[in-house]
Design an enzyme around this catalytic site. Structure first.
Site, PDB file in Angstrom:
ATOM      1  N   PHE A  52      -9.519   3.410   8.930  1.00 54.92           N
ATOM      2  CA  PHE A  52      -8.372   2.548   9.216  1.00 54.92           C
ATOM      3  C   PHE A  52      -8.679   1.105   8.839  1.00 54.92           C
ATOM      4  CE2 PHE A  52      -5.357   0.008  11.552  1.00 54.92           C
ATOM      5  CZ  PHE A  52      -4.189   0.759  11.486  1.00 54.92           C
ATOM      6  N   HIS A  78       0.457  -4.853   8.582  1.00 52.70           N
ATOM      7  CA  HIS A  78       1.745  -4.155   8.496  1.00 52.70           C
ATOM      8  C   HIS A  78       1.737  -2.912   9.375  1.00 52.70           C
ATOM      9  CE1 HIS A  78       5.211  -1.966   7.004  1.00 52.70           C
ATOM     10  NE2 HIS A  78       4.431  -1.026   6.510  1.00 52.70           N
ATOM     11  N   ASP A 119       0.713   4.631   6.737  1.00 53.59           N
ATOM     12  CA  ASP A 119       0.272   4.122   5.433  1.00 53.59           C
ATOM     13  C   ASP A 119      -1.190   4.432   5.130  1.00 53.59           C
ATOM     14  OD1 ASP A 119       2.574   3.169   4.355  1.00 53.59           O
ATOM     15  OD2 ASP A 119       2.172   1.045   4.705  1.00 53.59           O
ATOM     16  N   HIS A 145       1.528   9.355  -1.497  1.00 51.40           N
ATOM     17  CA  HIS A 145       0.732   8.702  -0.455  1.00 51.40           C
ATOM     18  C   HIS A 145       1.088   9.227   0.922  1.00 51.40           C
ATOM     19  CE1 HIS A 145       4.331   6.075  -0.126  1.00 51.40           C
ATOM     20  NE2 HIS A 145       3.944   5.920   1.115  1.00 51.40           N
ATOM     21  N   PHE A 210      11.861  -2.631   8.617  1.00 54.54           N
ATOM     22  CA  PHE A 210      12.036  -3.795   9.484  1.00 54.54           C
ATOM     23  C   PHE A 210      10.821  -4.716   9.376  1.00 54.54           C
ATOM     24  CE2 PHE A 210      15.048  -1.645  12.798  1.00 54.54           C
ATOM     25  CZ  PHE A 210      15.993  -1.500  11.813  1.00 54.54           C
ATOM     26  N   ARG A 259      15.927  -6.014   0.795  1.00 49.97           N
ATOM     27  CA  ARG A 259      14.915  -5.151   0.166  1.00 49.97           C
ATOM     28  C   ARG A 259      15.041  -5.192  -1.356  1.00 49.97           C
ATOM     29  NH1 ARG A 259      15.291  -0.164  -1.948  1.00 49.97           N
ATOM     30  NH2 ARG A 259      13.414   1.139  -2.019  1.00 49.97           N
TER      31      ARG A 259
END
Length: 481
Positions: A52, A78, A119, A145, A210, A259
């Site tokens: 991580f 993030h 992610d 991913h 968001f 976006r």
């Protein structure tokens, strides 16, 4: 007064999910977007692993920092932001609809962990690794991913002996894959609305967006007037789907419009703001060069061989650029030369761009260097495919050519029991009537070939569409930053 009509739990029955664990084993971190984020004990077991922590070395926006110096934030922060927002979203739903939805601590914990780990499977340099590099070296093998994130989660749990309920783990993996799974698969799930919080394949509204929209806008110095807090406060579950107040449809649309602006690298219109066009073409030139460098280094460093094994994959991060740049290995000389050109701003030269006509978007095929070379007329120089780089840029509001509002459910007020979609004819006429752009940009890898590549590109457009691409700036001269 509408808010008082929402169903809230009696004070004696309402239980804060955050209080269900011992605070001695939790931590608080200060985030520059959301403020204080509380990390519970289970999340810390994942965070305090080398796999991580790798996310600290993955910049959220890849090489964007080479054009926008402030864009150095990482996927680590993030992921913490998505973790926090996922928990906040469930907490809001539990507060207002807890009794009817049956939300419990198990749901709360599962959604938060999915947000934290969504992610884990990202490679170096953001989406460029997956969308531009891997397709060139995997020979048609499908890779995503999201699927690698699931494999990384499994690997971390096994490697570090993390205790997690098997059913919770199953749901975490499903939530990570939710944006790409079929509707039939989703319809079989209980509490499907929970699966749409982190990665929403149903309509694209999720806490992942968001967070990165606000965070990325801030890092790039771009103003952001999208307010996700408004949607978080008024969202409501009807028919096992998260719905939004009809009066907030412009806020929803602003989510997708912001976006799209980020994907355009914050320029609005090439005729009006030439500086944004120059920044965008510079950024794309750098990305095209990086892909070439990775392709040159792949055999020596075995980059693509890492993507099949989580125990090796987690070792890939953005530091590979420095590895190439400082290497003395002869096999990396060509890749090193490309990286040094990036550092010295000796970039591929922008020649011209072409906006694909709206009526041809459905049948458009990506333009290739071969197309440009084959369109060359007699010239003093003979172009080769390796002299030309092409970027086919697709920008939409997440639903291709369709209005994203059509896939979102709205409700009239807090006492309503029915949901509905908002069709095109019911939205403001100030909103765009088209929802997708397709732009072809062509670059010369050598400064002395700019004129030849530009002429070949113009001839290609004449043969293909009968028109010449509009010139932006001075395409046959060096595009300077």
């Amino acid at each position: 007064m509408e808010a008082f009509c929402r169903k809230e739990l009696p004070l004696s029955e309402e239980l804060s999910f955050a209080s269900q664990y011992d605070r001695r084993f939790s931590k608080n971190v200060l985030d520059n977007v959301h403020g204080t984020i509380n990390l519970d004990p289970l999340s810390l077991k994942f965070i305090d692993t080398e796999q991580f922590q790798r996310l600290r070395d993955l910049k959220q926006l890849g090489l964007t920092y080479m054009v926008y110096p402030g864009a150095v934030h990482s996927r680590f922060e993030h992921s913490l932001g998505v973790y926090w927002l996922a928990g906040e979203a469930v907490q809001k739903l539990q507060t207002y609809q807890g009794l009817e939805l049956g939300i419990d601590h198990f749901d709360f914990q599962t959604v938060k962990i999915a947000g934290l780990l969504h992610d884990m499977g990202h490679g170096p340099f953001s989406h460029l690794f997956e969308s531009a590099f891997l397709p060139r070296v995997l020979n048609g093998v499908k890779w995503s991913h999201e699927e690698m994130s699931v494999r990384m989660v499994e690997y971390i749990i096994d490697e570090h002996n993390i205790e997690i309920d098997p059913q919770s783990l199953k749901r975490v993996k499903e939530m990570i894959l939710n944006s790409s799974e079929t509707v039939a698969t989703k319809s079989m799930r209980e509490k499907q609305f929970l699966y749409d919080i982190v990665a929403n394949g149903r309509n694209g509204i999720d806490v992942d967006k968001f967070d990165y929209i606000v965070r990325d806008c801030r890092a790039c110095g771009m103003g952001c007037n999208f307010q996700f807090q408004r949607l978080m406060e008024t969202m409501r579950v009807l028919g096992d789907q998260i719905c939004y107040r009809a009066k907030d449809y412009l806020t929803v649309h602003k989510l997708f419009a912001t976006r799209a602006d980020l994907h355009r690298t914050v320029y609005t219109h090439a005729k009006v703001k030439v500086v944004w066009l120059e920044l965008h073409v510079l950024f794309q030139a750098i990305e095209l060069m990086l892909v070439d460098a990775l392709l040159e280094a792949n055999n020596c460093l075995g980059i693509s061989s890492h993507v099949d094994n989580p125990s090796e994959y987690w070792k890939l991060d953005d530091t590979i650029l420095k590895t190439i740049e400082t290497s003395s290995i002869p096999e990396l000389a060509q890749a090193k030369n490309i990286v040094l050109r990036i550092r010295r701003r000796d970039l591929y030269q922008f020649c011209n761009e072409y906006a694909v006509p709206k009526n041809q978007l459905d049948h458009f095929k990506d333009v290739t260097p071969q197309d440009i070379v084959c369109a060359q007329k007699t010239s003093k120089v003979s172009l080769r495919e390796e002299d030309v780089a092409v970027s086919n840029v697709r920008i939409d509001l997440t639903r291709g050519r369709h209005n994203p509002l059509e896939s979102i459910k709205f409700y009239k007020d807090y006492v309503s029991e029915d949901s509905f979609s908002i069709q095109d004819h019911r939205i403001s006429h100030l909103l765009p009537a088209s929802y997708q752009d397709m732009i072809v940009r062509v670059y010369s890898k050598k400064p002395e070939l700019v004129e030849a590549v530009s002429d070949a590109f113009e001839n290609f457009q004449l043969k293909t569409y009968g028109t010449i691409p509009q010139v932006h700036g001075t395409p046959k001269k060096k595009c300077r930053d």
